[in-house]
Design a protein around this motif. Structure first.
Motif, PDB file in Angstrom:
ATOM      1  N   ILE A 131       0.849  -1.190   0.000  1.00  0.00           N
ATOM      2  CA  ILE A 131       0.000   0.000   0.000  1.00  0.00           C
ATOM      3  C   ILE A 131       0.884   1.239   0.000  1.00  0.00           C
ATOM      4  N   ILE A 132       0.548   2.218  -0.868  1.00  0.00           N
ATOM      5  CA  ILE A 132       1.195   3.524  -0.844  1.00  0.00           C
ATOM      6  C   ILE A 132       0.196   4.537  -0.309  1.00  0.00           C
ATOM      7  N   VAL A 133       0.626   5.335   0.661  1.00  0.00           N
ATOM      8  CA  VAL A 133      -0.207   6.410   1.195  1.00  0.00           C
ATOM      9  C   VAL A 133       0.397   7.740   0.749  1.00  0.00           C
ATOM     10  N   PRO A 134      -0.143   8.358  -0.318  1.00  0.00           N
ATOM     11  CA  PRO A 134       0.325   9.683  -0.706  1.00  0.00           C
ATOM     12  C   PRO A 134      -0.273  10.730   0.240  1.00  0.00           C
ATOM     13  N   VAL A 135       0.582  11.524   0.835  1.00  0.00           N
ATOM     14  CA  VAL A 135       0.146  12.524   1.816  1.00  0.00           C
ATOM     15  C   VAL A 135       0.106  13.884   1.126  1.00  0.00           C
ATOM     16  N   GLY A 136      -1.094  14.357   0.799  1.00  0.00           N
ATOM     17  CA  GLY A 136      -1.263  15.627   0.104  1.00  0.00           C
ATOM     18  C   GLY A 136      -1.387  15.450  -1.402  1.00  0.00           C
ATOM     19  N   PRO A 152      -3.527  12.330 -13.468  1.00  0.00           N
ATOM     20  CA  PRO A 152      -3.080  12.897 -12.189  1.00  0.00           C
ATOM     21  C   PRO A 152      -3.712  14.247 -11.878  1.00  0.00           C
ATOM     22  N   GLU A 153      -3.938  15.069 -12.902  1.00  0.00           N
ATOM     23  CA  GLU A 153      -4.463  16.413 -12.678  1.00  0.00           C
ATOM     24  C   GLU A 153      -5.892  16.404 -12.156  1.00  0.00           C
ATOM     25  N   GLU A 154      -6.566  15.267 -12.271  1.00  0.00           N
ATOM     26  CA  GLU A 154      -7.938  15.161 -11.787  1.00  0.00           C
ATOM     27  C   GLU A 154      -8.013  14.647 -10.352  1.00  0.00           C
ATOM     28  N   LEU A 155      -6.868  14.309  -9.773  1.00  0.00           N
ATOM     29  CA  LEU A 155      -6.845  13.727  -8.427  1.00  0.00           C
ATOM     30  C   LEU A 155      -6.580  14.800  -7.390  1.00  0.00           C
ATOM     31  N   ASP A 156      -7.349  14.774  -6.321  1.00  0.00           N
ATOM     32  CA  ASP A 156      -7.218  15.744  -5.238  1.00  0.00           C
ATOM     33  C   ASP A 156      -7.281  14.992  -3.918  1.00  0.00           C
ATOM     34  N   ALA A 157      -6.254  15.137  -3.100  1.00  0.00           N
ATOM     35  CA  ALA A 157      -6.195  14.407  -1.836  1.00  0.00           C
ATOM     36  C   ALA A 157      -7.300  14.831  -0.873  1.00  0.00           C
ATOM     37  N   ASP A 158      -7.784  16.064  -0.981  1.00  0.00           N
ATOM     38  CA  ASP A 158      -8.888  16.498  -0.126  1.00  0.00           C
ATOM     39  C   ASP A 158     -10.135  15.682  -0.419  1.00  0.00           C
ATOM     40  N   ASP A 159     -10.393  15.441  -1.712  1.00  0.00           N
ATOM     41  CA  ASP A 159     -11.586  14.696  -2.111  1.00  0.00           C
ATOM     42  C   ASP A 159     -11.430  13.202  -1.884  1.00  0.00           C
ATOM     43  N   LEU A 160     -10.201  12.696  -1.975  1.00  0.00           N
ATOM     44  CA  LEU A 160      -9.960  11.254  -1.928  1.00  0.00           C
ATOM     45  C   LEU A 160      -9.401  10.789  -0.591  1.00  0.00           C
ATOM     46  N   HIS A 161      -9.363  11.675   0.382  1.00  0.00           N
ATOM     47  CA  HIS A 161      -8.888  11.340   1.726  1.00  0.00           C
ATOM     48  C   HIS A 161      -9.616  10.108   2.260  1.00  0.00           C
ATOM     49  N   ALA A 162      -8.829   9.140   2.743  1.00  0.00           N
ATOM     50  CA  ALA A 162      -9.388   7.927   3.349  1.00  0.00           C
ATOM     51  C   ALA A 162     -10.285   7.158   2.379  1.00  0.00           C
ATOM     52  N   THR A 163      -9.783   6.976   1.164  1.00  0.00           N
ATOM     53  CA  THR A 163     -10.406   6.087   0.180  1.00  0.00           C
ATOM     54  C   THR A 163      -9.298   5.242  -0.435  1.00  0.00           C
ATOM     55  N   ARG A 176      -5.235  13.572   3.147  1.00  0.00           N
ATOM     56  CA  ARG A 176      -5.176  15.023   3.004  1.00  0.00           C
ATOM     57  C   ARG A 176      -3.886  15.559   3.629  1.00  0.00           C
ATOM     58  N   ALA A 177      -3.376  16.668   3.095  1.00  0.00           N
ATOM     59  CA  ALA A 177      -2.147  17.261   3.634  1.00  0.00           C
ATOM     60  C   ALA A 177      -2.258  17.408   5.148  1.00  0.00           C
ATOM     61  N   LEU A 178      -1.202  17.045   5.851  1.00  0.00           N
ATOM     62  CA  LEU A 178      -1.241  16.993   7.309  1.00  0.00           C
ATOM     63  C   LEU A 178      -1.558  18.345   7.931  1.00  0.00           C
ATOM     64  N   GLU A 179      -1.006  19.417   7.372  1.00  0.00           N
ATOM     65  CA  GLU A 179      -1.226  20.741   7.938  1.00  0.00           C
ATOM     66  C   GLU A 179      -2.654  21.233   7.737  1.00  0.00           C
ATOM     67  N   ASP A 180      -3.408  20.588   6.839  1.00  0.00           N
ATOM     68  CA  ASP A 180      -4.789  20.987   6.566  1.00  0.00           C
ATOM     69  C   ASP A 180      -5.813  20.095   7.257  1.00  0.00           C
ATOM     70  N   GLN A 181      -5.361  18.980   7.819  1.00  0.00           N
ATOM     71  CA  GLN A 181      -6.288  18.022   8.411  1.00  0.00           C
ATOM     72  C   GLN A 181      -6.898  18.528   9.705  1.00  0.00           C
ATOM     73  N   THR A 182      -8.179  18.250   9.867  1.00  0.00           N
ATOM     74  CA  THR A 182      -8.821  18.423  11.160  1.00  0.00           C
ATOM     75  C   THR A 182      -8.647  17.142  11.975  1.00  0.00           C
ATOM     76  N   ASP A 183      -8.883  17.234  13.257  1.00  0.00           N
ATOM     77  CA  ASP A 183      -8.808  16.027  14.092  1.00  0.00           C
ATOM     78  C   ASP A 183      -9.824  14.993  13.634  1.00  0.00           C
ATOM     79  N   GLU A 184     -10.976  15.447  13.162  1.00  0.00           N
ATOM     80  CA  GLU A 184     -12.004  14.529  12.688  1.00  0.00           C
ATOM     81  C   GLU A 184     -11.538  13.799  11.430  1.00  0.00           C
ATOM     82  N   GLU A 185     -10.832  14.504  10.540  1.00  0.00           N
ATOM     83  CA  GLU A 185     -10.320  13.862   9.329  1.00  0.00           C
ATOM     84  C   GLU A 185      -9.202  12.878   9.656  1.00  0.00           C
ATOM     85  N   THR A 186      -8.383  13.209  10.645  1.00  0.00           N
ATOM     86  CA  THR A 186      -7.352  12.272  11.082  1.00  0.00           C
ATOM     87  C   THR A 186      -7.988  11.012  11.639  1.00  0.00           C
ATOM     88  N   GLU A 187      -8.998  11.168  12.456  1.00  0.00           N
ATOM     89  CA  GLU A 187      -9.691  10.013  13.025  1.00  0.00           C
ATOM     90  C   GLU A 187     -10.343   9.177  11.926  1.00  0.00           C
TER      91      GLU A 187
END
Length: 213
Positions: A131-136, A152-163, A176-187
């Motif tokens: 498994i590869i986990v791209p961060v951001g 690639p230009e159609e991919l957005d980590a915000d939309d695809l977070h945790a999929t 999603r980028a770590l600096e943009d994550q909420t605690d709820e998104e991390t959970e």
């Protein structure tokens, strides 16, 4: 960590004084190569080192964003260290970057990403993760070029977070980028990864259950 592994930092002996990108040599503090368990099933890849990693020389350490990822790894039982450790003890995880040097004022250029690609390619070949986990989004698009059939230009980590995205030989689980994550998104990421990845025999179901083309 793999019992045959001598140390977790830059285990493949990549050039620690790389000067392939002249505009980064004076801007960086460290060349931040991969770190972690060379027998890992899970490879976490960011777009570029954060300010903390630039200081410590260890991916995803030394700042708030790094602490967030280290906390995630701890929650998934892939780290045996506190989130603020500068040299975390990883078990089953390997951390690296699309580009290895940080410019404090800008993202990497396309040319710098291309120049640095052999380092990431070597990491992937040596680790051969499941498994590869791209961060951001930067990391997601960079990995997608070679390892998915998606544009690639159609991919957005915000939309695809945790999929899950089906890849060529790998599954991608974007974060999603770590600096943009909420605690709820991390959970949400921890719950998804624990249930959908660790909770199944991913070696047998790779490319099937719940994956996007």
């Amino acid at each position: 960590m793999d019992p045959a592994q001598d140390h977790p930092d830059n285990p493949f002996g990549m050039d620690e004084d790389c000067r392939n990108c002249p505009n980064l040599c004076d801007a960086r503090t460290s060349v931040v190569h991969g770190y972690g368990d060379v027998g890992a099933d899970f490879l976490f890849v960011g777009g570029r080192p954060g300010s903390g990693a630039d200081r410590t020389g260890i991916p995803f350490t030394g700042d708030d964003a790094g602490c967030r990822l280290q906390r995630i790894l701890g929650d998934l039982e892939l780290s045996n260290s506190p989130p603020d450790a500068d040299r975390p003890e990883l078990d089953g995880a390997y951390c690296t970057y699309l580009t290895r040097c940080r410019h404090p004022d800008r993202d990497p250029t396309d040319e710098e990403i291309t120049t640095c690609d052999p380092y990431l390619t070597a990491d992937l070949r040596m680790i051969n993760p499941e498994i590869i986990v791209p961060v951001g989004t930067l990391a997601l698009r960079g990995v997608a070029v070679e390892h998915t059939t998606r544009n690639p230009e159609e991919l957005d980590a915000d939309d695809l977070h945790a999929t899950t995205i089906r890849g060529r030989g790998f599954e991608l689980v974007p974060m999603r980028a770590l600096e943009d994550q909420t605690d709820e998104e991390t959970e949400a990421f921890v719950e998804y990864f624990a249930e959908s990845v660790l909770g199944r025999d991913y070696r047998q179901t790779k490319g099937r259950s719940g994956a996007h083309d």
